[in-house]
Scaffold this active site. Sequence first.
Site, PDB file in Angstrom:
ATOM      1  N   ASN A  14       0.718  -1.172  -0.110  1.00 54.75           N
ATOM      2  CA  ASN A  14      -0.002  -0.114   0.079  1.00 54.75           C
ATOM      3  C   ASN A  14       0.920   1.238  -0.158  1.00 54.75           C
ATOM      4  O   ASN A  14       1.475   1.524   1.098  1.00 54.75           O
ATOM      5  CB  ASN A  14      -1.026  -0.010   1.218  1.00 54.75           C
ATOM      6  CG  ASN A  14      -1.775   1.016   1.427  1.00 54.75           C
ATOM      7  OD1 ASN A  14      -1.622   2.049   1.159  1.00 54.75           O
ATOM      8  ND2 ASN A  14      -3.039   0.765   1.666  1.00 54.75           N
ATOM      9  N   LYS A  17       0.357   3.752   3.049  1.00 53.31           N
ATOM     10  CA  LYS A  17       1.038   3.432   4.172  1.00 53.31           C
ATOM     11  C   LYS A  17       2.469   3.524   4.191  1.00 53.31           C
ATOM     12  O   LYS A  17       2.876   3.995   5.285  1.00 53.31           O
ATOM     13  CB  LYS A  17       0.414   1.844   4.470  1.00 53.31           C
ATOM     14  CG  LYS A  17      -0.618   1.381   5.014  1.00 53.31           C
ATOM     15  CD  LYS A  17      -0.855   0.013   5.480  1.00 53.31           C
ATOM     16  CE  LYS A  17      -2.278  -0.339   5.588  1.00 53.31           C
ATOM     17  NZ  LYS A  17      -2.362  -1.655   5.823  1.00 53.31           N
ATOM     18  N   GLU A  45      -0.913 -16.464   6.784  1.00 54.09           N
ATOM     19  CA  GLU A  45      -2.345 -16.568   7.061  1.00 54.09           C
ATOM     20  C   GLU A  45      -2.505 -15.903   8.280  1.00 54.09           C
ATOM     21  O   GLU A  45      -1.719 -16.047   9.384  1.00 54.09           O
ATOM     22  CB  GLU A  45      -2.910 -17.948   7.560  1.00 54.09           C
ATOM     23  CG  GLU A  45      -4.094 -17.809   8.012  1.00 54.09           C
ATOM     24  CD  GLU A  45      -4.783 -19.213   8.162  1.00 54.09           C
ATOM     25  OE1 GLU A  45      -5.711 -19.458   8.745  1.00 54.09           O
ATOM     26  OE2 GLU A  45      -4.004 -20.287   7.919  1.00 54.09           O
ATOM     27  N   ASP A  74      -1.553  -4.437  11.878  1.00 56.18           N
ATOM     28  CA  ASP A  74      -2.990  -4.998  11.253  1.00 56.18           C
ATOM     29  C   ASP A  74      -3.700  -4.079  12.154  1.00 56.18           C
ATOM     30  O   ASP A  74      -3.825  -3.295  13.082  1.00 56.18           O
ATOM     31  CB  ASP A  74      -3.060  -6.297  12.090  1.00 56.18           C
ATOM     32  CG  ASP A  74      -4.317  -7.010  11.518  1.00 56.18           C
ATOM     33  OD1 ASP A  74      -4.614  -7.094  10.117  1.00 56.18           O
ATOM     34  OD2 ASP A  74      -5.035  -7.684  12.312  1.00 56.18           O
ATOM     35  N   SER A  75      -5.002  -3.652  11.417  1.00 52.57           N
ATOM     36  CA  SER A  75      -5.823  -2.643  11.830  1.00 52.57           C
ATOM     37  C   SER A  75      -7.231  -3.029  11.207  1.00 52.57           C
ATOM     38  O   SER A  75      -7.474  -3.720  10.574  1.00 52.57           O
ATOM     39  CB  SER A  75      -5.329  -1.204  11.349  1.00 52.57           C
ATOM     40  OG  SER A  75      -5.333  -1.267   9.945  1.00 52.57           O
TER      41      SER A  75
END
Length: 154
Positions: A14, A17, A45, A74-75
């Site tokens: 991204n 980001k 995973e 992670d969000s």
Amino acid sequence: MSSSQARLLVATTNANKLKEIGALLDGVPVRLETLASWPTLDVPEESGRTFADNARLKALYYAQATGLPTVAEDSGLEIDALGGAPGVESARFGGPGASYAEKFALVYARLAAAGVQQSGARFVCAMALADHGRIAFEATGTIEGAIAQTPRGV
């Protein structure tokens, strides 16, 4: 940038980001790299039960796979009236390839099914830095709020 400059993998593809993290590290003598440099690398995973679990899992995985210190995040969104959903499933909420509009349509449908028009909610972001097989740093931030009547900023 000097070729002897330290390298840091930002575990994302991204561009936004990368820009955000780059701005935070402005002035730090480090060359940022992304997963675009490893196009054949498998994606781990996300099996963690929390955002922090998944951030650690991804940081350790990519640091091991590339040999570089790695920052991963992670969000997602937690909605009180939905028991914290979509939570750690935020990225996968609505199925593979679901757009933000489709995800929010599903959120509103679930709120309506629960007889709720408005609910407290929060955006949670966890980040982890892995280096040499261990988590060297981690942090979690939360922004409290409420689900608006209509989506904005999507």
